[in-house]
Design a protein around this motif. Structure first.
Motif, short mmCIF file in Angstrom:
data_model
loop_
_atom_site.label_atom_id
_atom_site.label_comp_id
_atom_site.label_asym_id
_atom_site.label_seq_id
_atom_site.Cartn_x
_atom_site.Cartn_y
_atom_site.Cartn_z
N LEU A 45 -5.35 21.76 6.17
CA LEU A 45 -5.03 22.54 7.35
C LEU A 45 -5.10 21.69 8.62
O LEU A 45 -4.27 21.84 9.52
N GLY A 46 -6.09 20.80 8.68
CA GLY A 46 -6.19 19.92 9.84
C GLY A 46 -4.97 19.02 9.95
O GLY A 46 -4.43 18.81 11.06
N ALA A 47 -4.51 18.50 8.82
CA ALA A 47 -3.33 17.64 8.83
C ALA A 47 -2.09 18.41 9.25
O ALA A 47 -1.15 17.83 9.81
N ALA A 48 -2.08 19.73 9.00
CA ALA A 48 -0.93 20.55 9.38
C ALA A 48 -1.00 21.04 10.83
O ALA A 48 -0.10 21.74 11.28
N GLY A 49 -2.05 20.67 11.55
CA GLY A 49 -2.14 21.00 12.95
C GLY A 49 -2.94 22.23 13.30
O GLY A 49 -2.95 22.66 14.46
N HIS A 314 -2.59 24.31 -8.13
CA HIS A 314 -1.90 23.26 -7.38
C HIS A 314 -0.95 22.48 -8.27
O HIS A 314 0.12 22.05 -7.82
N GLN A 315 -1.32 22.27 -9.52
CA GLN A 315 -0.40 21.56 -10.42
C GLN A 315 0.92 22.31 -10.52
O GLN A 315 2.00 21.71 -10.49
N ALA A 320 6.64 22.76 -8.51
CA ALA A 320 7.64 23.54 -7.78
C ALA A 320 8.09 22.85 -6.50
O ALA A 320 8.97 23.38 -5.79
N GLY A 321 7.49 21.70 -6.16
CA GLY A 321 7.92 20.93 -5.00
C GLY A 321 7.03 21.03 -3.79
O GLY A 321 7.38 20.55 -2.71
N TYR A 322 5.83 21.63 -3.94
CA TYR A 322 4.91 21.78 -2.82
C TYR A 322 3.85 20.69 -2.86
O TYR A 322 3.18 20.50 -3.87
N HIS A 326 1.31 21.58 1.92
CA HIS A 326 2.33 22.63 1.99
C HIS A 326 1.86 23.89 1.26
O HIS A 326 2.07 25.02 1.73
N MET A 327 1.20 23.72 0.12
CA MET A 327 0.68 24.86 -0.64
C MET A 327 -0.35 25.63 0.19
O MET A 327 -0.29 26.87 0.29
#
Length: 383
Positions: A45-49, A314-315, A320-322, A326-327
C-alpha cells in the motif's frame, strides 16, 4: 466532472499474541504469520501511494483504533483475534461495522458462518452445494452411538479453527479407536467440539474469488505426488506453517491447475454457490476435493484467506496478471466501492438520501433497498 478523492489513510489491522488460551504451542506460528502478512500488505500500500498505519491489536480493537477515526481512515482487516480465542475474528468485524469503518473482506456474520465448520456445511447443504458427510462430536463417548453409521476413513478437525490449526498427522482416522482418541484430543486441547468428515481422497483445489460480483481467479491444485499414502495427502498445519517439515516442502500449489473444461465448470459453479451460501464479500477462497466421479465437494469456505506473498490467493492473482501490489490495491478498491454503495457516507463526501424523503437525511440501508412507511410504523409501535 466529479474529482475522485485522494485515497484515504489505510490502517492495516492485525492481531499480535504472545500466548494462547488453548491449543498447541506451535499454533503461534499461524499467529505470527499474520504479522508477516501485515508487513507485506503495508509495504504494498505504501508503494501504491497510500498513507498507511500498521496497527496491532494487543487488547481490543476499539483501543487499537482510537487514534484512527473512521472519517479519515479505512481498515485493511487482517484481524483474527487474540490468543486463539474462539470467534474473535467475526467480533473484530462487528466492532469495525459498529464504529463506522470501511474495511476489506467479509462482514462479521459471514465470517462467523465460515469459521463454524458445522454451521457452514449445513448452509452449503441447504444451498445444494455438495459437501462430504460429517458428524459433530462433543465427547469421545459419542463415537459409540454412531459406530454403525461411520464410513471410514474420516478426517477430524476442531469445529471452529482455521489455518489448519489442529490438523496434524493423526487427523485422518481409519477405525473407531483412533477416532475416539482424536476426538478426545480436539476436545481437550482446543476446548471445542470435533468435526468428523468423510475423507475424500481425490484431487484438492483452492478456488480464489474476489470482487462484486465475484470473479474467479485461476484454479489452483495442491500437488500431493510426494506422498505414497493417500491418507497422508492433506494440507496439515505443518504443510502451512512449519518451514522445516517435509509437508511444507512437498505440498506445492500448481496454478493454473490442469482440468478438463467440464470439470473446471463444475468447480467454478460450486465455488460461486458456496460464496453465496456463506455470504462472502470482497475476497474469499473455497477449498474442495473431487470424488470418484469428479464431482467437486466443498470442504471449507475461507472468507478472508491468507494474503501473504507466498500464499495461494496471491499465486492465483499473479497467474491472472496481478502483481502483489496490484492485488492488495484491488482489494482496497473493492472495499471502497462497496462502502460507497451501502453506507451513509462515502469517502468522496457524497451524501445518499432516501428518495422518499426531502434529501436532508441519509440512510443506513443499502441503496435501492425499499423501506416502506408501514415498516417504520411497526418498529415505532404504532402499527
Amino acid at each position: 466532472m466529479e474529482t475522485r478523492p485522494e485515497p484515504p489513510g489505510v490502517v492495516v489491522l492485525y492481531n499480535a499474541s504472545d500466548g494462547l488460551v488453548k491449543g498447541e504451542p506451535r499454533d503461534l506460528l499461524a499467529e505470527r504469520g499474520v504479522i508477516q502478512c501485515a508487513e507485506a500488505v503495508s509495504d504494498a500500500l505504501g508503494a501504491a501511494g497510500y498513507q498507511v498505519a500498521q496497527v496491532p491489536i494487543h487488547l481490543d480493537v476499539e483501543l487499537a483504533l482510537v487514534s484512527y477515526p473512521p472519517t479519515e481512515w479505512m481498515v485493511f482487516n487482517l484481524g483474527e483475534g487474540l490468543a486463539g480465542r474462539l470467534f474473535e475474528e467475526p467480533r473484530i468485524v462487528w466492532a469495525l461495522e459498529a464504529m463506522g469503518y470501511c474495511y476489506t473482506g467479509s462482514e462479521g456474520t459471514a465470517i462467523a458462518r465460515s469459521v463454524h465448520k458445522a454451521r457452514a456445511k449445513a448452509l452449503l447443504a441447504q444451498a445444494g452445494v455438495p459437501t462430504p458427510p460429517w458428524w459433530l462430536l462433543r465427547h469421545p463417548d459419542e463415537v459409540d452411538a454412531l459406530f454403525d453409521d461411520l464410513p471410514f476413513p474420516l478426517i477430524v478437525k476442531p469445529v471452529a479453527e482455521d489455518a489448519s490449526i489442529g490438523v496434524g498427522g493423526g487427523a485422518v482416522v481409519r477405525d473407531v479407536l483412533t477416532l475416539r482418541d482424536r476426538v478426545a484430543y480436539v476436545v481437550a486441547c482446543y476446548r471445542q467440539a470435533a468435526l468428523a468428515e468423510v475423507f475424500i481422497a481425490g484431487r484438492e483445489f483452492n478456488v480464489s474469488l474476489w470482487g462484486s460480483p465475484p470473479q474467479l481467479l485461476p484454479l489452483a491444485e495442491i500437488d500431493f505426488s510426494a506422498f505414497d499414502d493417500p491418507y497422508a495427502r492433506i494440507v496439515s498445519f505443518a504443510a502451512k506453517w512449519e518451514e522445516e517439515s517435509f509437508e511444507y516442502h512437498h505440498t506445492p500449489v500448481v496454478c493454473p491447475a490442469a482440468t478438463g473444461e467440464g470439470c473446471a465448470r463444475r468447480i467454478a459453479d460450486a465455488a460461486h454457490r458456496a460464496w453465496s451460501a456463506i455470504g462472502c464479500r470482497g475476497y474469499a477462497r473455497v477449498d474442495m476435493r473431487l470424488d470418484d466421479g469428479d464431482v467437486p465437494l466443498v470442504l471449507e469456505v475461507n472468507c478472508n484467506p491468507d494474503l501473504s506473498p507466498e500464499a495461494g490467493f496471491h499465486q492465483a492473482a499473479r497467474v491472472a496478471g496481478y502483481s502483489y501490489e496490484h492485488m492488495v490495491v484491488n482489494i482496497v478498491e473493492v472495499a471502497r466501492r462497496q462502502y460507497d454503495d451501502c453506507d451513509r457516507f462515502g469517502f468522496g463526501g457524497r451524501r445518499a438520501g432516501y428518495p422518499g424523503h426531502d434529501g436532508q437525511s441519509g440512510y443506513l440501508h443499502a441503496r435501492g433497498a425499499e423501506l416502506r412507511r408501514g415498516n417504520l410504523e411497526c418498529v415505532s409501535g404504532s402499527g
